[in-house]
Design a protein around this motif. Structure first.
Motif, PDB file in Angstrom:
ATOM      1  N   CYS A 265       0.796  -1.227   0.000  1.00 42.70           N
ATOM      2  CA  CYS A 265       0.000   0.000   0.000  1.00 42.70           C
ATOM      3  C   CYS A 265       0.825   1.272   0.000  1.00 42.70           C
ATOM      4  O   CYS A 265       0.303   2.343  -0.336  1.00 42.70           O
ATOM      5  CB  CYS A 265      -0.937   0.003   1.209  1.00 42.70           C
ATOM      6  SG  CYS A 265      -0.073   0.078   2.809  1.00 42.70           S
ATOM      7  N   GLY A 266       2.107   1.217   0.396  1.00 44.21           N
ATOM      8  CA  GLY A 266       2.878   2.442   0.513  1.00 44.21           C
ATOM      9  C   GLY A 266       2.235   3.383   1.520  1.00 44.21           C
ATOM     10  O   GLY A 266       1.848   2.977   2.610  1.00 44.21           O
ATOM     11  N   HIS A 267       2.081   4.633   1.145  1.00 49.41           N
ATOM     12  CA  HIS A 267       1.436   5.609   2.029  1.00 49.41           C
ATOM     13  C   HIS A 267      -0.072   5.681   1.829  1.00 49.41           C
ATOM     14  O   HIS A 267      -0.735   6.521   2.464  1.00 49.41           O
ATOM     15  CB  HIS A 267       2.046   7.000   1.821  1.00 49.41           C
ATOM     16  CG  HIS A 267       3.434   7.133   2.379  1.00 49.41           C
ATOM     17  ND1 HIS A 267       4.302   8.152   2.023  1.00 49.41           N
ATOM     18  CD2 HIS A 267       4.118   6.363   3.279  1.00 49.41           C
ATOM     19  CE1 HIS A 267       5.438   8.008   2.679  1.00 49.41           C
ATOM     20  NE2 HIS A 267       5.359   6.935   3.446  1.00 49.41           N
ATOM     21  N   LEU A 268      -0.610   4.848   0.979  1.00 46.69           N
ATOM     22  CA  LEU A 268      -2.058   4.743   0.777  1.00 46.69           C
ATOM     23  C   LEU A 268      -2.681   6.108   0.448  1.00 46.69           C
ATOM     24  O   LEU A 268      -3.741   6.463   0.944  1.00 46.69           O
ATOM     25  CB  LEU A 268      -2.727   4.138   2.017  1.00 46.69           C
ATOM     26  CG  LEU A 268      -4.110   3.500   1.816  1.00 46.69           C
ATOM     27  CD1 LEU A 268      -4.002   2.167   1.111  1.00 46.69           C
ATOM     28  CD2 LEU A 268      -4.825   3.319   3.154  1.00 46.69           C
ATOM     29  N   ARG A 269      -2.019   6.872  -0.384  1.00 50.37           N
ATOM     30  CA  ARG A 269      -2.488   8.233  -0.661  1.00 50.37           C
ATOM     31  C   ARG A 269      -3.850   8.256  -1.347  1.00 50.37           C
ATOM     32  O   ARG A 269      -4.594   9.239  -1.216  1.00 50.37           O
ATOM     33  CB  ARG A 269      -1.465   8.968  -1.519  1.00 50.37           C
ATOM     34  CG  ARG A 269      -0.104   9.187  -0.862  1.00 50.37           C
ATOM     35  CD  ARG A 269      -0.212   9.951   0.434  1.00 50.37           C
ATOM     36  NE  ARG A 269       1.113  10.313   0.947  1.00 50.37           N
ATOM     37  CZ  ARG A 269       1.346  10.788   2.151  1.00 50.37           C
ATOM     38  NH1 ARG A 269       0.348  10.962   3.011  1.00 50.37           N
ATOM     39  NH2 ARG A 269       2.570  11.102   2.541  1.00 50.37           N
ATOM     40  N   GLU A 270      -4.209   7.181  -2.061  1.00 48.03           N
ATOM     41  CA  GLU A 270      -5.519   7.165  -2.717  1.00 48.03           C
ATOM     42  C   GLU A 270      -6.659   7.246  -1.711  1.00 48.03           C
ATOM     43  O   GLU A 270      -7.719   7.807  -1.998  1.00 48.03           O
ATOM     44  CB  GLU A 270      -5.672   5.918  -3.598  1.00 48.03           C
ATOM     45  CG  GLU A 270      -5.610   4.590  -2.867  1.00 48.03           C
ATOM     46  CD  GLU A 270      -4.206   4.061  -2.673  1.00 48.03           C
ATOM     47  OE1 GLU A 270      -4.052   2.928  -2.192  1.00 48.03           O
ATOM     48  OE2 GLU A 270      -3.231   4.799  -3.001  1.00 48.03           O
ATOM     49  N   ALA A 271      -6.437   6.695  -0.507  1.00 49.12           N
ATOM     50  CA  ALA A 271      -7.482   6.738   0.516  1.00 49.12           C
ATOM     51  C   ALA A 271      -7.754   8.172   0.959  1.00 49.12           C
ATOM     52  O   ALA A 271      -8.871   8.492   1.379  1.00 49.12           O
ATOM     53  CB  ALA A 271      -7.088   5.880   1.712  1.00 49.12           C
ATOM     54  N   GLU A 272      -6.748   9.034   0.861  1.00 49.92           N
ATOM     55  CA  GLU A 272      -6.927  10.440   1.220  1.00 49.92           C
ATOM     56  C   GLU A 272      -7.765  11.180   0.179  1.00 49.92           C
ATOM     57  O   GLU A 272      -8.232  12.286   0.434  1.00 49.92           O
ATOM     58  CB  GLU A 272      -5.563  11.111   1.380  1.00 49.92           C
ATOM     59  CG  GLU A 272      -4.720  10.496   2.493  1.00 49.92           C
ATOM     60  CD  GLU A 272      -3.294  11.004   2.486  1.00 49.92           C
ATOM     61  OE1 GLU A 272      -3.083  12.164   2.092  1.00 49.92           O
ATOM     62  OE2 GLU A 272      -2.384  10.237   2.867  1.00 49.92           O
ATOM     63  N   HIS A 273      -7.942  10.575  -0.982  1.00 51.69           N
ATOM     64  CA  HIS A 273      -8.745  11.168  -2.059  1.00 51.69           C
ATOM     65  C   HIS A 273     -10.103  10.478  -2.198  1.00 51.69           C
ATOM     66  O   HIS A 273     -10.837  10.764  -3.141  1.00 51.69           O
ATOM     67  CB  HIS A 273      -7.985  11.107  -3.381  1.00 51.69           C
ATOM     68  CG  HIS A 273      -6.846  12.071  -3.469  1.00 51.69           C
ATOM     69  ND1 HIS A 273      -6.764  13.038  -4.429  1.00 51.69           N
ATOM     70  CD2 HIS A 273      -5.744  12.219  -2.696  1.00 51.69           C
ATOM     71  CE1 HIS A 273      -5.662  13.750  -4.260  1.00 51.69           C
ATOM     72  NE2 HIS A 273      -5.024  13.259  -3.210  1.00 51.69           N
ATOM     73  N   SER A 274     -10.412   9.569  -1.294  1.00 53.33           N
ATOM     74  CA  SER A 274     -11.655   8.799  -1.377  1.00 53.33           C
ATOM     75  C   SER A 274     -12.762   9.442  -0.554  1.00 53.33           C
ATOM     76  O   SER A 274     -12.590   9.687   0.647  1.00 53.33           O
ATOM     77  CB  SER A 274     -11.416   7.365  -0.879  1.00 53.33           C
ATOM     78  OG  SER A 274     -12.629   6.703  -0.595  1.00 53.33           O
TER      79      SER A 274
END
Length: 313
Positions: free
Chosen positions: A153-162
Motif C-alpha cells: 500500500c505504501g502511504h495509501l495516498r488514494e485513501a486520502e482522495h476517497s
C-alpha cells in the motif's frame, strides 16, 4: 536523431553525447532543451539497444559520468538512486510524484525535478491514485461497508482522495505493506482506525501464512512491476481467492515502451518489469476460468499503465 545508435562504436559515441549534454547544461544553455534531448535520447537507446549493451551503458558509463552528479541535484532522482529504505520505488519516492516537493532545492535541482514531474510516467502515477480512489468509492456504493485490501500500500495516498473513506462508508480497510515506516504514515493519516495497517510480506501471502478472506475489493497497483511471471500468477490466484462473490481484484503494470524507462534505469537505478496486455492477462492463468465472472483490461489516459480487473463469480 542519434544515427550512431546502431554503429559498432555506439557506446563510445554515447559518452560523447553525454559530454555534450553536460556541456550544454554547464554553460547555462536552455535547461529545458537539454533535458528534453537527454530524455529522448535515453528513450531511444533503451528501445534500440539489446539488454546487455543497455545495462553496460547504465552501469559503466552513466554512473561514472559527471552529468550524473548534476542530474542528482534533483531530489526525486537522487532518492531513487540512493534507495534510503533499501529498496526501489519506496513510498517517499512516490510522494515526490504526487505533489511537487517544496523543500530547499538548488535552482538546478528544482528545474530538473519540475521537468521530470511533468513527464508522462509521473502523470500516470497521479492518475493511478485517482483511479484507485474512484474504485474505492464505487465499491462503497455497490456494497454496504465493504472490506477492502490494498497490497503493498505504501502511504495509501488514494485513501486520502476517497469520499467513502472520508465519510466512513468503508467497513474494514486493510493497508498491507512490508515497510513499517510507510505504515506509520498511514496510521498518522487515518487516526480514526477506519484504515487498519498490517505489516507483512508478499512472501507470507505466497506461502499461505497470511490471508484476508471475504474481501469486496483487493488492489495492488504498484507491486506487479517487480514480480516475475510465476510469482505474479500465483499471487493473483491467491488474492482472487480472498474475494467474496462479486468482489473485484485490480492490478496494474507499467507497459512496454513507457518513455520514462530509459531515464529511470540510467539515472535512478530503478528497474521495473514492463509488460504488454497479453502478459498482464497471463497473471490470471492459474485461476479456474469458471470462477471468473468478468475480465476487464484497459490503459490509462497516457497509455503507460495496463490495468486488469477480475470479478469473482
Amino acid at each position: 536523431m542519434m544515427e550512431w545508435v546502431d554503429w559498432s562504436n555506439a557506446l563510445e559515441r554515447a559518452v560523447c553525447w553525454l559530454d555534450d549534454v553536460h556541456w550544454q547544461i554547464s554553460r547555462g544553455d536552455d535547461l529545458q532543451l537539454a533535458l528534453e534531448s537527454l530524455f529522448r535520447g535515453l528513450t531511444l537507446l533503451h528501445r534500440k539497444w539489446d539488454r546487455e549493451e543497455w545495462t553496460r551503458f547504465c552501469l559503466e558509463i552513466v554512473r561514472t559520468h559527471p552529468l550524473r552528479e548534476v542530474i542528482h541535484q534533483c531530489p526525486y532522482t537522487r532518492h531513487g538512486f540512493e534507495k534510503p529504505r533499501g529498496y526501489a520505488g519506496d513510498a517517499v519516492l512516490i510522494d515526490y510524484l504526487y505533489e511537487e516537493h517544496q523543500g530547499p532545492l538548488s535552482p538546478m535541482g528544482r528545474d530538473i525535478y519540475h521537468f521530470l514531474w511533468n513527464q508522462s510516467g509521473p502523470r500516470s502515477v497521479r492518475e493511478r491514485r485517482e483511479l484507485l480512489a474512484q474504485e474505492i468509492d464505487a465499491t462503497a456504493e455497490r456494497v454496504h461497508q465493504p472490506r477492502i485490501l490494498s497490497v503493498a500500500c505504501g502511504h495509501l495516498r488514494e485513501a486520502e482522495h476517497s469520499r467513502a473513506v472520508a465519510e466512513g462508508h468503508v467497513g474494514d480497510f486493510i493497508a498491507f505493506d512490508q515497510d513499517p515506516d510507510s505504515l506509520e504514515v498511514v496510521a498518522q493519516q487515518h487516526p480514526s482506525h477506519l484504515v487498519r495497517p498490517v505489516c507483512g510480506t508478499v512472501r507470507s501471502i505466497l506461502m499461505g501464512k497470511t490471508s484476508f478472506p471475504e474481501m469486496d475489493l483487493i488492489y495492488s497497483a504498484g507491486l506487479y512491476d517487480y514480480l516475475s511471471e510465476a510469482v505474479a500468477s500465483r499471487l493473483t490466484r491467491l488474492l482472487f481467492g480472498m474475494l467474496r462473490p462479486g468482489g473485484r481484484l485490480l492490478v496494474g503494470n507499467f507497459a512496454t515502451r513507457t518513455p520514462d524507462a530509459g531515464y529511470l534505469e540510467a539515472f535512478m537505478d530503478w528497474w521495473l518489469l514492463y509488460r504488454d496486455e497479453n502478459q498482464v492477462r497471463a497473471f490470471a492463468s492459474e485461476i479456474n476460468p469458471e470462477e471468473i465472472a468478468s475480465v476487464e483490461q484497459f490503459r490509462d489516459s497516457v497509455q503507460n499503465v495496463i490495468y486488469m480487473v477480475l470479478t469473482r463469480r
